[in-house]
Design an enzyme around this catalytic site. Structure first.
Site, PDB file in Angstrom:
ATOM      1  N   SER A 106       0.824  -1.199   0.000  1.00 28.98           N
ATOM      2  CA  SER A 106       0.000   0.000   0.000  1.00 28.98           C
ATOM      3  C   SER A 106       0.873   1.270   0.000  1.00 28.98           C
ATOM      4  O   SER A 106       1.688   1.460  -0.891  1.00 28.98           O
ATOM      5  CB  SER A 106      -0.971  -0.044   1.187  1.00 28.98           C
ATOM      6  OG  SER A 106      -2.003   0.884   1.002  1.00 28.98           O
ATOM      7  N   ASP A 117      -9.736  -4.646  -5.145  1.00 26.98           N
ATOM      8  CA  ASP A 117      -9.292  -3.670  -4.130  1.00 26.98           C
ATOM      9  C   ASP A 117     -10.249  -2.474  -4.103  1.00 26.98           C
ATOM     10  O   ASP A 117     -10.440  -1.807  -5.118  1.00 26.98           O
ATOM     11  CB  ASP A 117      -7.870  -3.208  -4.461  1.00 26.98           C
ATOM     12  CG  ASP A 117      -7.176  -2.516  -3.299  1.00 26.98           C
ATOM     13  OD1 ASP A 117      -7.863  -1.822  -2.518  1.00 26.98           O
ATOM     14  OD2 ASP A 117      -5.946  -2.660  -3.168  1.00 26.98           O
ATOM     15  N   HIS A 134      -7.980  -5.184  -0.532  1.00 22.11           N
ATOM     16  CA  HIS A 134      -6.761  -4.475  -0.134  1.00 22.11           C
ATOM     17  C   HIS A 134      -6.041  -5.305   0.931  1.00 22.11           C
ATOM     18  O   HIS A 134      -6.096  -4.999   2.120  1.00 22.11           O
ATOM     19  CB  HIS A 134      -7.122  -3.074   0.383  1.00 22.11           C
ATOM     20  CG  HIS A 134      -5.944  -2.155   0.461  1.00 22.11           C
ATOM     21  ND1 HIS A 134      -5.237  -1.775  -0.652  1.00 22.11           N
ATOM     22  CD2 HIS A 134      -5.335  -1.564   1.521  1.00 22.11           C
ATOM     23  CE1 HIS A 134      -4.246  -0.963  -0.281  1.00 22.11           C
ATOM     24  NE2 HIS A 134      -4.292  -0.829   1.026  1.00 22.11           N
TER      25      HIS A 134
END
Length: 217
Positions: free
Chosen positions: A104, A159, A191
């Site tokens: 991320s 995601d 995610h």
């Protein structure tokens, strides 16, 4: 020894990231000849959380790919992480035997660090990550002439926080600017990380940092 630095996501610590990967793999992500480092981002006010303190690599005005980057906080973190790389070099690890990457925001941080300031690293990995449309990374690469670290990117097509299309666009932009980049798509993955993805990453790490055979005299 070689070195691989893994930058975790917003709000997590290095130990938290290590535990998360261990839980997915049922064991530590360990290599005989590679040291894995899990730094923790410093706590700072984070705008998308209404200014609450969180362990983040940099601030964002919002979580989207078409707003400006919070360049001041990105640059200050690049300086801090440069110290970490320099420590590894002082310990005798060559720059071209160091990988950096993350999940991320950690992946976004790694791309800034490598492609703007450390183009002589062995490679970069970015899992569920993206760069903003007018990223300082793209500006730096437009002026670049030298060879660049390879990028290993993974992204879940489901995601909901960092859209797959943002990761895909980042991949296309970096390729157009001379980065050798792969993008591995994981259907139905939100995610998060999964075992197949980490196994793929491990194989790529070993490919980029093979065991060095001692030269015969």
């Amino acid at each position: 020894t070689d070195s691989c630095t893994l930058l975790c996501d917003t709000g997590d610590t290095g130990q938290g990231a290590r535990a998360w990967i261990k839980q997915i793999l049922n064991q530590d992500m360990a290599f005989q000849h590679i040291k894995v480092i899990y730094p923790t981002a410093p706590a700072r006010p984070y705008t998308p959380m209404k200014g609450a303190f969180s362990n983040v690599w940099f601030d964002r005005y919002k979580i989207c790919n078409d707003c400006p980057e919070h360049i001041e906080s990105i640059n200050s973190m690049c300086q801090g992480l440069t110290d970490l790389i320099n420590d590894e070099v002082k310990n005798g690890i060559a720059k071209n035997r160091i990988l950096i990457g993350g999940f991320s925001m950690g992946g976004g941080m790694a791309m800034h660090l490598a492609y703007r300031f450390h183009q002589d690293l062995a490679g970069v990995f970015a899992l569920s990550s993206f760069l903003n449309k007018d990223s300082a990374v793209y500006q730096a690469l437009k002026r670049n002439e030298s060879a660049l670290p390879e990028l290993f990117q993974c992204h879940g097509s489901a995601d909901e926080l960092v859209l797959y299309s943002w990761g895909e666009e980042t991949n296309k932009m970096l390729k157009s600017l001379g980065v050798s980049a792969s993008l591995h798509t994981f259907p139905n993955l939100n995610h998060e990380l999964n075992r197949t993805e980490i196994e793929k990453l491990k194989s790529w790490i070993v490919k980029k940092l093979p065991v060095e055979v001692p030269k015969a005299n």
